[in-house]
Design an enzyme around this catalytic site. Structure first.
Site, PDB file in Angstrom:
ATOM      1  N   ASN A 205      -7.095  -2.388  -2.091  1.00 48.67           N
ATOM      2  CA  ASN A 205      -5.953  -3.300  -2.243  1.00 48.67           C
ATOM      3  C   ASN A 205      -4.702  -2.645  -1.656  1.00 48.67           C
ATOM      4  O   ASN A 205      -4.323  -1.573  -2.110  1.00 48.67           O
ATOM      5  CB  ASN A 205      -5.738  -3.601  -3.732  1.00 48.67           C
ATOM      6  CG  ASN A 205      -4.719  -4.708  -3.943  1.00 48.67           C
ATOM      7  OD1 ASN A 205      -4.360  -5.408  -3.006  1.00 48.67           O
ATOM      8  ND2 ASN A 205      -4.239  -4.841  -5.164  1.00 48.67           N
TER       9      ASN A 205
ATOM     10  N   HIS B  89      -2.954   8.830  -5.744  1.00 48.43           N
ATOM     11  CA  HIS B  89      -3.187   8.641  -7.178  1.00 48.43           C
ATOM     12  C   HIS B  89      -3.958   9.856  -7.673  1.00 48.43           C
ATOM     13  O   HIS B  89      -5.084  10.086  -7.239  1.00 48.43           O
ATOM     14  CB  HIS B  89      -3.985   7.353  -7.435  1.00 48.43           C
ATOM     15  CG  HIS B  89      -3.241   6.129  -7.012  1.00 48.43           C
ATOM     16  ND1 HIS B  89      -2.480   5.375  -7.878  1.00 48.43           N
ATOM     17  CD2 HIS B  89      -3.112   5.532  -5.795  1.00 48.43           C
ATOM     18  CE1 HIS B  89      -1.925   4.360  -7.217  1.00 48.43           C
ATOM     19  NE2 HIS B  89      -2.293   4.439  -5.953  1.00 48.43           N
ATOM     20  N   LEU B  90      -3.332  10.622  -8.562  1.00 47.72           N
ATOM     21  CA  LEU B  90      -3.983  11.858  -9.037  1.00 47.72           C
ATOM     22  C   LEU B  90      -4.783  11.640 -10.317  1.00 47.72           C
ATOM     23  O   LEU B  90      -5.574  12.479 -10.702  1.00 47.72           O
ATOM     24  CB  LEU B  90      -2.943  12.964  -9.253  1.00 47.72           C
ATOM     25  CG  LEU B  90      -2.477  13.702  -7.995  1.00 47.72           C
ATOM     26  CD1 LEU B  90      -1.500  14.811  -8.359  1.00 47.72           C
ATOM     27  CD2 LEU B  90      -3.638  14.268  -7.199  1.00 47.72           C
TER      28      LEU B  90
ATOM     29  N   HIS C 147       1.686   8.745  -0.826  1.00 51.36           N
ATOM     30  CA  HIS C 147       1.003   7.777  -1.702  1.00 51.36           C
ATOM     31  C   HIS C 147      -0.371   8.276  -2.137  1.00 51.36           C
ATOM     32  O   HIS C 147      -1.375   8.057  -1.472  1.00 51.36           O
ATOM     33  CB  HIS C 147       0.869   6.434  -0.974  1.00 51.36           C
ATOM     34  CG  HIS C 147       0.662   5.283  -1.895  1.00 51.36           C
ATOM     35  ND1 HIS C 147       1.479   4.188  -1.922  1.00 51.36           N
ATOM     36  CD2 HIS C 147      -0.275   5.062  -2.855  1.00 51.36           C
ATOM     37  CE1 HIS C 147       1.060   3.341  -2.843  1.00 51.36           C
ATOM     38  NE2 HIS C 147      -0.007   3.856  -3.422  1.00 51.36           N
TER      39      HIS C 147
ATOM     40  N   HIS D 139       1.979   0.764   1.578  1.00 50.69           N
ATOM     41  CA  HIS D 139       0.742   0.329   2.251  1.00 50.69           C
ATOM     42  C   HIS D 139       0.773  -1.102   2.792  1.00 50.69           C
ATOM     43  O   HIS D 139       0.017  -1.963   2.346  1.00 50.69           O
ATOM     44  CB  HIS D 139      -0.474   0.531   1.335  1.00 50.69           C
ATOM     45  CG  HIS D 139      -0.286   0.096  -0.099  1.00 50.69           C
ATOM     46  ND1 HIS D 139       0.099  -1.173  -0.438  1.00 50.69           N
ATOM     47  CD2 HIS D 139      -0.421   0.770  -1.258  1.00 50.69           C
ATOM     48  CE1 HIS D 139       0.185  -1.261  -1.750  1.00 50.69           C
ATOM     49  NE2 HIS D 139      -0.119  -0.098  -2.279  1.00 50.69           N
TER      50      HIS D 139
ATOM     51  N   ASP E  66      -3.078   6.695   0.594  1.00 50.48           N
ATOM     52  CA  ASP E  66      -3.355   5.766  -0.511  1.00 50.48           C
ATOM     53  C   ASP E  66      -4.655   6.171  -1.215  1.00 50.48           C
ATOM     54  O   ASP E  66      -5.526   5.339  -1.473  1.00 50.48           O
ATOM     55  CB  ASP E  66      -3.393   4.313  -0.049  1.00 50.48           C
ATOM     56  CG  ASP E  66      -3.348   3.340  -1.235  1.00 50.48           C
ATOM     57  OD1 ASP E  66      -3.102   3.807  -2.374  1.00 50.48           O
ATOM     58  OD2 ASP E  66      -3.561   2.136  -1.024  1.00 50.48           O
TER      59      ASP E  66
END
Lengths: 428, 319
Positions: free
Chosen positions: A282, A64-65, A62, A234, A309
Site C-alpha cells: 500500500n 517500519h521497525l 521511510h 510513497h 518503505d
C-alpha cells in the site's frame, strides 16, 4: 583516536558537486579531510575503495521497525542490521508501533535502543495524532525534543482535514514536516491491488489512483494555506506527481518520496505472482502508465527522495490469501540495488542524482545531520559497487522478515560497505 | 479639569477600538488618570451619572469585567440593572433585538454588553438610542480591556510610543489580543503576536503586527509581555496537544522572561491558568502588573461612562 582512510574511491557528493577520484579521512566520527591522495597520520586504518563509489551515507526516510510491540516482525536491532546491509547509514522509523510513538517516552526509547545497538542511526518519526486515531493532536513538541525528526500518521491516513491543517500549522513551531500517507479510506476500502484492467481481469478488488490523489490535492492546498512543511510519502501515481510539480512551481514547502518497488513492478507483476501476498503493498503496485510517470518524475526532479518503505511482516501473516494478508514488503536490503539497477544502469538518472535522492535530499527534508561529505560532517559513508551482479536472496536478509517480491531477481549495482560514525559496520 | 480639555466623546457608543481615533483614545486615558483618585477618597463616589440607568447585559459568563463595570457605574452614582444569560430570556429563544427593545422600554441610558457572538454590540448600537459599551463580543473586540492595558503600560512607561509589546497565547480566539493590537498600533507601539500557527489568525500580519511561532525570539527586547489564557477544554485538542506541552514551549517562565528587557513588565487579562501559560513565579513576581490592570480597569470604565455622558448632555443641549 579512531581514524579511517577510504582510499582510491570515486567520491560522489552532490552537496559539493563532486564526482572524482578522492580520498576521505574519517576521524572521531566526522569527516576530517577530503582530497586527492591524502597522507594518513600514523595508526590510520585503511579501506581500499578502488573501483568503488564513495557517497555520503544513504538515509531512508521511510522504514517500519516494528519495535516496540511487533518484535515478531522486526526489531530495532534486526532492522538496523538490515539497513546497514542495504547500504543505509540512517533510517527514519514510522510511529505505528505498540505503543504508538505518540509520546516522548516511546521516542526516547527508540533513540536509546538504537544508540545501544550502534549500527544505523535511527531517527524516529512521531505520530501526528494520539494513537494514530486522527482525532487529537499528539505532543509534537515533546517528541521533537526527544529526537523525532518528522511527524506522520503513516499507514493511517488522516481523514479530518481540520486536524491536518492544525498539525501543519502547529508543527511550524518545531520546524518539522508532516509526512503524509495519502489515502482516502472510503475510496480504498476493501481494495488489495491497483484498480484497473488487471484487477478486473484477475478478480481482485481495486484501490483507485484517486484514493491517493484526492488526499494529495487536499494536503497540498492545506500546505499552501498554512505555509506548513508537507512531505508526501510513497507517491504512486501520475496525477499525484503532477500536483507536487504544481506545488513546487507555486513555491510551497512540499516534498515527496517514491518507494523503490514502485518504479520496478506493476500490476501485471501482481497478476503474474499467482495471488502471492508478497506483491501486496500500500499504495499498490500500479499500472505501467503510472510507473512511466514515476520514472519521469524521478528524472525531472519532481521526486525528492527514494525510500525503502520497509514493511516487515512475519511469514505466517503472508500465508493468508491475497485479500486478507497485510499490506507491505521489506525494502531495506533491496532499495539500493533496485535503484542502481533500474535508475542508474537503466539510464534514467546519473549517479549524482541518485545520491541526491538517497542522501542529500533526505537529510535536508527531515533536517538530519549528514547527506554530505564536507569536512566536519558526520563520518557516515555508503560505498557502492556499481559492477556487482547479484541475485536477491531473502534467506540471506538480515531483516527478520522475507516478505519480498524480488526473490531471485538479478540486479546490477550493490552496496559494498556501510560506514557509520567512522566505523565499518557492514561489508559485502 | 481645565475648561479647554474635552470632557466628552463625540459619539454615542464605544463598540470597538477600530472605531476610535488617536485623540479619543488619548482622551479616555487622560480622563481615567483623573478618575483614578476617586478610588482613594474615603467616599468613593461622584455624582456624574446620578439619575442615569445602566443595564449590564452579560450574555456570556464574566466575573471581573462585570464587577469592574458595576463598581465604575456605582462610583459615578448610576442606577444599575444586571441581566445575565442564565437569568434572561435569551435561553428561551428571544432574539437580540427583542431583548433590546424590551430593555429600551425601561429607558436605560447605557447598555454595557458582553456577547458570545462577534458584532452583536455593533448591531445593537444601530437599533437602540442608549449608549452601547462593548464589554467583549465573541472573538472580535474587548475595547475596555485594551484601554485599561494601554493605561497600565502608559502609567508604567510614560508613553506607548515605541514600546515593544509581546502578546502570547490563543490569539486566534482572543478579542483581547485584537483590541490591543488595534490600539497599540494606533498609538505607535510595536506588537508581536506569539502562538503556534494553529492559534494565530491567518494573515495576522495584516493587523499591523509581527507574528512568531516561538516565544523566545519574540521576547528579545520586549518591554511588555502579555500572556493570554489558554483553554484546552475549548480546543478539543485539535489546535495544540496538551497543557504540559504548552507550558514546556510557550509559557512565560522566569528563564524566558530574562530574554526581555530588564525593565520589562508582565501583564495578563485574567483569569490566569497558573502552570499553563504563566509560571506563578512570574505572575506574582516584581515585574508583574496584573493587579494594577484590575485597579485601572475601574478607572477606564468610569472614564468611558463619564465621557459618553458628556456627549449625551451636549447632544441633548444642542437639540
Amino acid at each position: 583516536m579512531k581514524r579511517l582512510l577510504i582510499r582510491n574511491g570515486r567520491v560522489v557528493d552532490p552537496s559539493q558537486g563532486l564526482d572524482q577520484g578522492m580520498d576521505l579521512l574519517l576521524e572521531n566520527g566526522v569527516v576530517a579531510a577530503i582530497g586527492e591522495r591524502l597522507d594518513p597520520p600514523a595508526r590510520t586504518k585503511m579501506f581500499d575503495a578502488a573501483g568503488l563509489v564513495v557517497a555520503p551515507g544513504f538515509i531512508d526516510l521511510h522504514t517500519h521497525l516494528r519495535e516496540p510491540g511487533f518484535e515478531h516482525k522486526e526489531t530495532i536491532e534486526s532492522g538496523c542490521r538490515a539497513a546497514v546491509a542495504g547500504g543505509f547509514t540512517a533510517l527514519c522509523c514510522m510511529p505505528d508501533t505498540d505503543p504508538v510513538n505518540d509520546d516522548p517516552a516511546v521516542t526516547a526509547f527508540i533513540v536509546k535502543r538504537a544508540e545501544q545497538i550502534g549500527l544505523a542511526k535511527v531517527y524516529p518519526v512521531g505520530a501526528a495524532s494520539v494513537g494514530l486515531k486522527g482525532e487529537e493532536m499528539a505532543e509534537i513538541g515533546e517528541m521533537v525534543r526527544a529526537g523525532a525528526v518528522a511527524i506522520s500518521d503513516d499507514c493511517k491516513s488522516v481523514s479530518n482535514a481540520q486536524l491536518v491543517r492544525r498539525v501543519l500549522e502547529y508543527a511550524r513551531s518545531f520546524d518539522v514536516p508532516l509526512a503524509a500517507h495519502e489515502e482516502d479510506l472510503d475510496l480504498s476500502a476493501g481494495g488489495s491491488m491497483h484498480e484497473g484492467g488487471v484487477s478486473a481481469r484477475i478478480g481482485l478488488r481495486g484501490i483507485p489512483t484517486s484514493a491517493e490523489e484526492v488526499m494529495v490535492a487536499r494536503d497540498v492546498l492545506l500546505a499552501e494555506l498554512t505555509r506548513g512543511r508537507l512531505h508526501l510519502c510513497h507517491l504512486s501515481t501520475s496525477a499525484s506527481l503532477d500536483l507536487v510539480r504544481t506545488a513546487k512551481q507555486r513555491g510551497l514547502a512540499v516534498t515527496c518520496e517514491v518507494a523503490a518497488h514502485q518504479f520496478v513492478l506493476t500490476d501485471e507483476d501482481v497478476a503474474g505472482s499467482n495471488y502471492d501476498p508478497n506483491w501486496k503493498v500500500n499504495p499498490p503496485l500500479r499500472s505501467a502508465v503510472e510507473v512511466e510517470a514515476i520514472l519521469q518524475a524521478i528524472y525531472d526532479g519532481t521526486v525528492d527522495a527514494i525510500v525503502s518503505d520497509h514493511e516487515p511482516h512475519h511469514a505466517d501473516e503472508k500465508e493468508f490469501d491475497f485479500s486478507d494478508a497485510p499490506f507491505g514488503i521489506v525494502g531495506l536490503e533491496t532499495a539500493v540495488p533496485l535503484a542502481l539497477d533500474r535508475l542508474v544502469h537503466g539510464r534514467v538518472i546519473g549517479l549524482m542524482q541518485l545520491v541526491r535522492l538517497m542522501s542529500t535530499r533526505p537529510a535536508e527534508i527531515f533536517n538530519i545531520p549528514g547527506g554530505t561529505l564536507r569536512e566536519g560532517s558526520p563520518a557516515d559513508v555508503t560505498v557502492l559497487d556499481l559492477r556487482a551482479l547479484r541475485t536477491v536472496d531473502p534467506a540471506s536478509f538480515k531483516s527478520r522478515a522475507q516478505n519480498t517480491p524480488f526473490a531471485d531477481m538479478r540486479l546490477k549495482g550493490w552496496p559494498a560497505a556501510t560506514i557509520v560514525g567512522g566505523e565499518i559496520v557492514w561489508k559485502a | 479639569m481645565p475648561a479647554e480639555v474635552a470632557t466628552a466623546l463625540a459619539r454615542k457608543d464605544v463598540v470597538g477600538i477600530s472605531q476610535l481615533d488617536v485623540g479619543e483614545i488619548q482622551l479616555i486615558l487622560d480622563t481615567a488618570e483623573e478618575l483614578l483618585e476617586v478610588a482613594k477618597r474615603p467616599i468613593k463616589k461622584v455624582p456624574t451619572l446620578r439619575g442615569s440607568t445602566v443595564v449590564n447585559l452579560f450574555m456570556e459568563p464574566s466575573t471581573r469585567t462585570r464587577f469592574s463595570f458595576e463598581v465604575a457605574e456605582k462610583r459615578l452614582s448610576a442606577d444599575t440593572l444586571n441581566f445575565s444569560a442564565s437569568s434572561s430570556s435569551v435561553s428561551k429563544g428571544e432574539t437580540l433585538f427583542d431583548t433590546a427593545r424590551n430593555l429600551m422600554a425601561m429607558a436605560p441610558d447605557y447598555i454595557v454588553i458582553r456577547h458570545p457572538h462577534s458584532g452583536a454590540p455593533h448591531r445593537l448600537a444601530q437599533e437602540v438610542s442608549a449608549s452601547i459599551i462593548n464589554a467583549g463580543d465573541g472573538i472580535n473586540e474587548h475595547p475596555t480591556q485594551a484601554l485599561l492595558d494601554a493605561f497600565t503600560m502608559r502609567q508604567h512607561f510614560g508613553s506607548l510610543d515605541g514600546l515593544k509589546v509581546v502578546i502570547a497565547g490563543d490569539i486566534r480566539h482572543s478579542r483581547v489580543a485584537r483590541s490591543n493590537a488595534f490600539l497599540l498600533d494606533k498609538m505607535g507601539a510595536e506588537v508581536r503576536f506569539v502562538a503556534p500557527a494553529s492559534l494565530l489568525p491567518l494573515d495576522a500580519e495584516d493587523l499591523g503586527v509581527s507574528t512568531h511561532v516561538r516565544l523566545e525570539p519574540a521576547l528579545e527586547g520586549a518591554d511588555v509581555v502579555m500572556m493570554l489564557r489558554i483553554q484546552l477544554e475549548r480546543q478539543k485538542r485539535i489546535n495544540f496537544p496538551s497543557m504540559r506541552e504548552y507550558f514546556d514551549f510557550f509559557a512565560l517562565t522566569p528563564e524566558r522572561l530574562m530574554l526581555a528587557t530588564d525593565s520589562a513588565v508582565v501583564m495578563h487579562p485574567g483569569p490566569m491558568n497558573r502552570g499553563v501559560e504563566i509560571d506563578s513565579l512570574v505572575a506574582d513576581g516584581t515585574q508583574s502588573l496584573i493587579l494594577e490592570q484590575v485597579t485601572n480597569g475601574v478607572a477606564i470604565r468610569m472614564a468611558i461612562l463619564y465621557l459618553l455622558a458628556g456627549g449625551r448632555s451636549e447632544a441633548a443641549s444642542d437639540s
